[in-house]
Structures are given as C-alpha cells and as structure tokens.
Design a protein around this motif. Structure first.
Motif, PDB file in Angstrom:
ATOM      1  N   SER A   1       0.850  -1.391   0.047  1.00  0.00           N
ATOM      2  CA  SER A   1       0.072  -0.088  -0.029  1.00  0.00           C
ATOM      3  C   SER A   1       0.966   1.342   0.128  1.00  0.00           C
ATOM      4  CB  SER A   1      -0.810  -0.038   1.116  1.00  0.00           C
ATOM      5  OG  SER A   1      -1.880  -1.102   1.378  1.00  0.00           O
ATOM      6  N   ILE A   2       2.117   1.256   0.075  1.00  0.00           N
ATOM      7  CA  ILE A   2       3.009   2.263   0.038  1.00  0.00           C
ATOM      8  C   ILE A   2       3.392   2.818  -1.071  1.00  0.00           C
ATOM      9  CG2 ILE A   2       5.128   2.941   0.831  1.00  0.00           C
ATOM     10  CD1 ILE A   2       5.088   1.215   3.143  1.00  0.00           C
ATOM     11  N   TYR A   3       3.206   4.065  -1.477  1.00  0.00           N
ATOM     12  CA  TYR A   3       3.669   4.697  -2.930  1.00  0.00           C
ATOM     13  C   TYR A   3       4.699   5.720  -2.417  1.00  0.00           C
ATOM     14  CZ  TYR A   3      -0.698   3.104  -4.831  1.00  0.00           C
ATOM     15  OH  TYR A   3      -1.848   2.237  -5.305  1.00  0.00           O
ATOM     16  N   THR A   4       5.831   5.579  -3.287  1.00  0.00           N
ATOM     17  CA  THR A   4       7.008   6.523  -3.102  1.00  0.00           C
ATOM     18  C   THR A   4       7.187   7.321  -4.266  1.00  0.00           C
ATOM     19  OG1 THR A   4       8.129   4.931  -1.564  1.00  0.00           O
ATOM     20  CG2 THR A   4       9.350   6.374  -2.556  1.00  0.00           C
ATOM     21  N   CYS A   5       7.493   8.673  -4.027  1.00  0.00           N
ATOM     22  CA  CYS A   5       7.897   9.645  -5.051  1.00  0.00           C
ATOM     23  C   CYS A   5       9.545  10.138  -4.853  1.00  0.00           C
ATOM     24  CB  CYS A   5       7.252  10.810  -5.035  1.00  0.00           C
ATOM     25  SG  CYS A   5       5.422  10.659  -5.348  1.00  0.00           S
ATOM     26  N   SER A   6      10.308  10.058  -5.840  1.00  0.00           N
ATOM     27  CA  SER A   6      11.502  10.161  -5.736  1.00  0.00           C
ATOM     28  C   SER A   6      11.861  11.402  -6.828  1.00  0.00           C
ATOM     29  CB  SER A   6      12.615   9.125  -5.949  1.00  0.00           C
ATOM     30  OG  SER A   6      12.472   8.301  -4.829  1.00  0.00           O
ATOM     31  N   ILE A   7      12.621  12.454  -6.159  1.00  0.00           N
ATOM     32  CA  ILE A   7      13.331  13.474  -7.326  1.00  0.00           C
ATOM     33  C   ILE A   7      14.539  13.517  -7.242  1.00  0.00           C
ATOM     34  CG2 ILE A   7      12.754  15.676  -8.118  1.00  0.00           C
ATOM     35  CD1 ILE A   7      10.160  15.917  -6.089  1.00  0.00           C
ATOM     36  N   PRO A   8      15.308  13.053  -8.349  1.00  0.00           N
ATOM     37  CA  PRO A   8      16.686  13.148  -8.070  1.00  0.00           C
ATOM     38  C   PRO A   8      17.063  14.474  -8.574  1.00  0.00           C
ATOM     39  CG  PRO A   8      16.185  12.098 -10.109  1.00  0.00           C
ATOM     40  CD  PRO A   8      14.730  12.247  -9.288  1.00  0.00           C
ATOM     41  N   ARG A   9      18.233  14.879  -8.215  1.00  0.00           N
ATOM     42  CA  ARG A   9      18.643  16.452  -8.312  1.00  0.00           C
ATOM     43  C   ARG A   9      19.425  16.543  -9.700  1.00  0.00           C
ATOM     44  NH1 ARG A   9      17.695  21.296  -4.775  1.00  0.00           N
ATOM     45  NH2 ARG A   9      18.344  22.990  -6.227  1.00  0.00           N
ATOM     46  N   ASP A  10      19.975  15.405  -9.727  1.00  0.00           N
ATOM     47  CA  ASP A  10      21.089  15.151 -10.506  1.00  0.00           C
ATOM     48  C   ASP A  10      20.975  13.876 -11.451  1.00  0.00           C
ATOM     49  OD1 ASP A  10      23.500  14.799 -12.191  1.00  0.00           O
ATOM     50  OD2 ASP A  10      24.713  16.323 -11.211  1.00  0.00           O
ATOM     51  N   LEU A  11      20.488  13.904 -12.712  1.00  0.00           N
ATOM     52  CA  LEU A  11      20.543  12.317 -13.100  1.00  0.00           C
ATOM     53  C   LEU A  11      21.791  11.711 -13.436  1.00  0.00           C
ATOM     54  CD1 LEU A  11      17.441  13.058 -15.591  1.00  0.00           C
ATOM     55  CD2 LEU A  11      17.449  11.504 -13.557  1.00  0.00           C
ATOM     56  N   HIS A  12      22.769  12.521 -13.851  1.00  0.00           N
ATOM     57  CA  HIS A  12      24.029  12.232 -13.911  1.00  0.00           C
ATOM     58  C   HIS A  12      24.708  11.402 -12.798  1.00  0.00           C
ATOM     59  CE1 HIS A  12      25.390  13.129 -18.257  1.00  0.00           C
ATOM     60  NE2 HIS A  12      24.492  13.840 -18.121  1.00  0.00           N
ATOM     61  N   TYR A  13      24.383  11.912 -11.694  1.00  0.00           N
ATOM     62  CA  TYR A  13      25.009  11.362 -10.400  1.00  0.00           C
ATOM     63  C   TYR A  13      24.168   9.900 -10.276  1.00  0.00           C
ATOM     64  CZ  TYR A  13      26.003  10.794  -5.279  1.00  0.00           C
ATOM     65  OH  TYR A  13      26.076  10.447  -4.013  1.00  0.00           O
ATOM     66  N   MET A  14      22.913   9.918 -10.363  1.00  0.00           N
ATOM     67  CA  MET A  14      22.271   8.730  -9.958  1.00  0.00           C
ATOM     68  C   MET A  14      22.499   7.511 -11.021  1.00  0.00           C
ATOM     69  SD  MET A  14      18.096   9.009  -9.354  1.00  0.00           S
ATOM     70  CE  MET A  14      18.069   7.263  -8.861  1.00  0.00           C
ATOM     71  N   ARG A  15      22.934   8.183 -12.349  1.00  0.00           N
ATOM     72  CA  ARG A  15      23.224   7.006 -13.350  1.00  0.00           C
ATOM     73  C   ARG A  15      24.498   6.827 -12.942  1.00  0.00           C
ATOM     74  NH1 ARG A  15      26.126   7.663 -18.138  1.00  0.00           N
ATOM     75  NH2 ARG A  15      26.102   5.803 -19.490  1.00  0.00           N
ATOM     76  N   GLU A  16      25.508   7.321 -12.408  1.00  0.00           N
ATOM     77  CA  GLU A  16      26.896   6.900 -12.389  1.00  0.00           C
ATOM     78  C   GLU A  16      26.928   5.938 -11.153  1.00  0.00           C
ATOM     79  OE1 GLU A  16      30.958   6.285 -12.461  1.00  0.00           O
ATOM     80  OE2 GLU A  16      29.538   6.810 -13.905  1.00  0.00           O
ATOM     81  N   ARG A  17      25.972   6.422 -10.044  1.00  0.00           N
ATOM     82  CA  ARG A  17      25.776   5.609  -8.864  1.00  0.00           C
ATOM     83  C   ARG A  17      25.441   4.023  -9.404  1.00  0.00           C
ATOM     84  NH1 ARG A  17      29.204   8.300  -7.231  1.00  0.00           N
ATOM     85  NH2 ARG A  17      29.126   9.697  -5.493  1.00  0.00           N
ATOM     86  N   ALA A  18      24.337   4.155 -10.366  1.00  0.00           N
ATOM     87  CA  ALA A  18      23.634   3.075 -10.629  1.00  0.00           C
ATOM     88  C   ALA A  18      24.530   1.967 -11.296  1.00  0.00           C
ATOM     89  CB  ALA A  18      22.488   3.393 -11.279  1.00  0.00           C
ATOM     90  N   ARG A  19      25.220   2.769 -12.479  1.00  0.00           N
ATOM     91  CA  ARG A  19      26.428   2.003 -13.183  1.00  0.00           C
ATOM     92  C   ARG A  19      27.087   1.406 -12.181  1.00  0.00           C
ATOM     93  NH1 ARG A  19      31.215   2.295 -14.588  1.00  0.00           N
ATOM     94  NH2 ARG A  19      31.601   4.155 -13.632  1.00  0.00           N
ATOM     95  N   ARG A  20      27.687   1.779 -11.234  1.00  0.00           N
ATOM     96  CA  ARG A  20      28.785   1.145 -10.086  1.00  0.00           C
ATOM     97  C   ARG A  20      28.033  -0.256  -9.714  1.00  0.00           C
ATOM     98  NH1 ARG A  20      31.133   6.581  -7.667  1.00  0.00           N
ATOM     99  NH2 ARG A  20      32.531   7.312  -9.400  1.00  0.00           N
ATOM    100  N   ARG A  21      26.811  -0.048  -9.474  1.00  0.00           N
ATOM    101  CA  ARG A  21      26.091  -1.037  -8.706  1.00  0.00           C
ATOM    102  C   ARG A  21      25.369  -1.932  -9.933  1.00  0.00           C
ATOM    103  NH1 ARG A  21      25.341  -0.065  -3.301  1.00  0.00           N
ATOM    104  NH2 ARG A  21      23.647  -1.671  -3.355  1.00  0.00           N
ATOM    105  N   ASN A  22      25.435  -1.777 -11.082  1.00  0.00           N
ATOM    106  CA  ASN A  22      24.891  -2.536 -12.188  1.00  0.00           C
ATOM    107  C   ASN A  22      23.496  -2.545 -12.151  1.00  0.00           C
ATOM    108  OD1 ASN A  22      25.235  -4.187 -14.633  1.00  0.00           O
ATOM    109  ND2 ASN A  22      24.893  -5.948 -13.139  1.00  0.00           N
ATOM    110  N   VAL A  23      22.965  -1.219 -11.612  1.00  0.00           N
ATOM    111  CA  VAL A  23      21.477  -1.045 -11.859  1.00  0.00           C
ATOM    112  C   VAL A  23      21.387  -0.212 -12.946  1.00  0.00           C
ATOM    113  CG1 VAL A  23      19.470   0.011 -10.489  1.00  0.00           C
ATOM    114  CG2 VAL A  23      21.199  -1.336  -9.455  1.00  0.00           C
ATOM    115  N   LYS A  24      20.229  -0.429 -13.896  1.00  0.00           N
ATOM    116  CA  LYS A  24      20.179   0.219 -15.293  1.00  0.00           C
ATOM    117  C   LYS A  24      18.896   1.040 -15.216  1.00  0.00           C
ATOM    118  CE  LYS A  24      22.737  -3.190 -17.838  1.00  0.00           C
ATOM    119  NZ  LYS A  24      23.256  -4.099 -16.707  1.00  0.00           N
ATOM    120  N   SER A  25      18.388   1.419 -14.110  1.00  0.00           N
ATOM    121  CA  SER A  25      17.213   2.156 -14.108  1.00  0.00           C
ATOM    122  C   SER A  25      17.400   3.634 -14.637  1.00  0.00           C
ATOM    123  CB  SER A  25      16.822   2.345 -12.326  1.00  0.00           C
ATOM    124  OG  SER A  25      17.693   2.993 -11.790  1.00  0.00           O
TER     125      SER A  25
END
Length: 314
Positions: free
Chosen positions: A170-194
């Motif tokens: 029943s939980i809904y979550t909203c996320s707003i990343p300030r910097d998509l490049h930051y998120m992509r780099e962190r995801a790449r290091r963790r092998n997350v392709k979101s």
C-alpha cells in the motif's frame, strides 16, 4: 512481551522520532574516497557530511552492508538481551545485501541466544523476523512508523507479522533526483540500469527533472518538469491531495538531501504541513541520511505515503 524494531540506516526518519520510539539502527558502511565511515544515523555526522560536501558527485562514494558476522554480534549484544521479539526491516533486497546478511545472522542468533539471554536476566523465549520491506528511504521510514502503531495494538505474533508484511503493497513512493548524471553513475557502479544515458543527457541539456513514482522501489517516471522546484511542488501537492482523500496510516514520510534551511524553502511544504495538521497526519520530515543520499544524490527528495490504489495525477 517487549517487541523491538530494527531498521537499517537506509531508512530515513527524523532523529527525534528514532529516539522517542527506541528504534535500533542496523548500520551500513559508507566508503567515500577510500575512507570508511559507519552510517548509524547520527544527526551530527550526517550534518557534517553535507557541510563538508562529501556526498557531491566529485567524490567516489559507495555503501556496503555489514557482514552477517557483524550483524549477529549486534543482535546478540543489543537485541536478544532487551526484547522478547524483534522485527528487522531492511531496504529492498535488490539494492543491498543487508537483508540476506541479516537473515543469516538471525538464523545463528536463534541457535545461540539462550545462554546470553539468561545471563542478562531475561526469561522466556526470544523470536525474530527479518523482513524485506521492498521499500527505499522515505518508504522504509513510513513502514517503520506504521509497524510501531501495530506493535502498540498488542497483536499476536502471527497477526503482527502478517500485517507488517502485507502493508508494504500500500506504500507509494515519489523520488526526485537532483542530478540524473549522479544517479546514473551510482547505478552503473552497482549494475542497476534504472537511469539511462539518454535520460541523463536530457536532464542536463534541457534542465528536465523527472518524478519517479510507484510502489516501493519499483517506480517509473510519471512526470518531467523544467525545474527541480517545479517537480518538488508537484510531488508535495500530490501528497496534499492524498492526505485530503484519506491515508491508510496517519503518516507522510519526506526526506531531503539538503540543509535544514533549504528544506524550509521547498515550494509547497507549508501547504503539506497545513493539510497534515487539519487531518491529524504526522509529517515525518527529515534530512536524508548518508546511505540514501549516496544512492539518490545530494539535493534529492523522497516522499512516501500509504493509500488505496490511485494514479499520480488523481
């Protein structure tokens, strides 16, 4: 029966709420520029990280779960001697090894706790449950707050476990990343392709800020705005609508990867506070923890609430 609640340090909650409810924090390790820190939600240490800019994208930052052996030691020393039953709620298991390590630790604890418990003067058996919340950050905070409400209802062990495990849907979550490049780099290091390279490029060249919304950790972009403030206002107005429509638990969880002064300037925050006041909903507002800020990036915002099925624009 004394029931304890354990959460890992990816769970965002106000420090005063953690202290008031005696929530046990299972630490994670933050590794920044090769230096290791223990993230145990100490507000002074968190503030220092922001002040020193340690979470900015120029720094190499990663998180690492405590080992099963380290968790077992904490459980035996701090949990079985204090509680008759304990719930350990972890970040979505696809984001960390903490669930698997805590489960292995629990199995060892259940085989070894009796003499330690007796030495501490605690009588009777001990039971424990490790739960993958399927949530991240503010969503974990909401789950923890609701779990405490269930504990206060003095439910049976089985009923309490069932209620906790089914509430996550029943939980809904909203996320707003300030910097998509930051998120992509962190995801790449963790092998997350979101976060794709295309999205990161658009976010930089066109100043587009996405709103990622959905159940727990499984969100999708539901809106794109031309400014970060515009995205924040959309999310907080969404929360106001849901508060007015009625929530399934009287909490809204909001964590922000910025200073207290910057949080107070968020557009729409006053409207959300007023809606929560009118409807007797507690706003769990806090500075984003070190672990969640490393994942989402400094300056990001995460909001969670529990409600009946709905769409973001409803």
């Amino acid at each position: 029966m004394r029931v304890g609640l354990i959460v890992d340090s990816a769970c965002d909650l106000p420090p005063e709420f953690i202290r008031k409810n005696d929530i046990f924090i299972l630490p994670l390790t933050a590794i920044i520029n090769g230096q290791t820190y223990v993230d145990n939600h100490d507000p002074a240490i968190t503030a220092e990280f922001y002040d020193r800019g340690l979470l900015l994208k120029g720094h190499h930052a990663e998180t690492e779960a405590f080992s099963a052996e380290s968790i077992q030691k904490l459980f035996l020393e701090k949990v079985v001697t204090e509680y008759d039953m304990a719930f350990c709620e972890t970040v979505d298991r696809s984001r960390s090894e903490i669930f698997d390590n805590a489960t292995m630790a629990m199995n060892q604890v259940m085989a070894r706790y009796q003499p330690i418990r007796e030495k501490a003067g605690r009588s009777g058996p001990f039971s424990m449950r490790v739960i993958d919340t399927g949530q991240v950050f503010a969503g974990q905070g909401l789950m923890a707050a609701h779990t405490l409400r269930l504990i206060d209802q003095k439910l049976s062990k089985n009923a309490l476990r069932h209620q906790v495990e089914t509430f996550a849907g029943s939980i809904y979550t909203c996320s707003i990343p300030r910097d998509l490049h930051y998120m992509r780099e962190r995801a790449r290091r963790r092998n997350v392709k979101s976060i794709s390279a295309v999205s990161a490029f658009l976010g930089k060249t066109l100043n587009i800020t996405p709103i990622v919304w959905g159940h727990g950790a499984d969100g999708a972009a539901v809106a794109k705005t031309r400014s970060f403030d515009g995205a924040v206002e959309k999310v907080l107005d969404y929360a106001v609508r849901r508060v007015e429509a009625g929530l399934l638990t009287p909490y809204v969880s909001l964590s922000c990867g910025m200073s207290a002064a910057e949080i107070e300037q968020l557009p729409g925050l006053d409207r959300l506070r007023e809606a929560c006041r009118r409807h007797k909903v507690e706003l769990l507002l806090c500075q984003m923890g070190i672990t969640s800020s490393i994942y989402l990036g400094p300056g990001s915002v995460c909001l969670a609430l529990a409600a009946e099925d709905h769409g973001f624009e409803d």
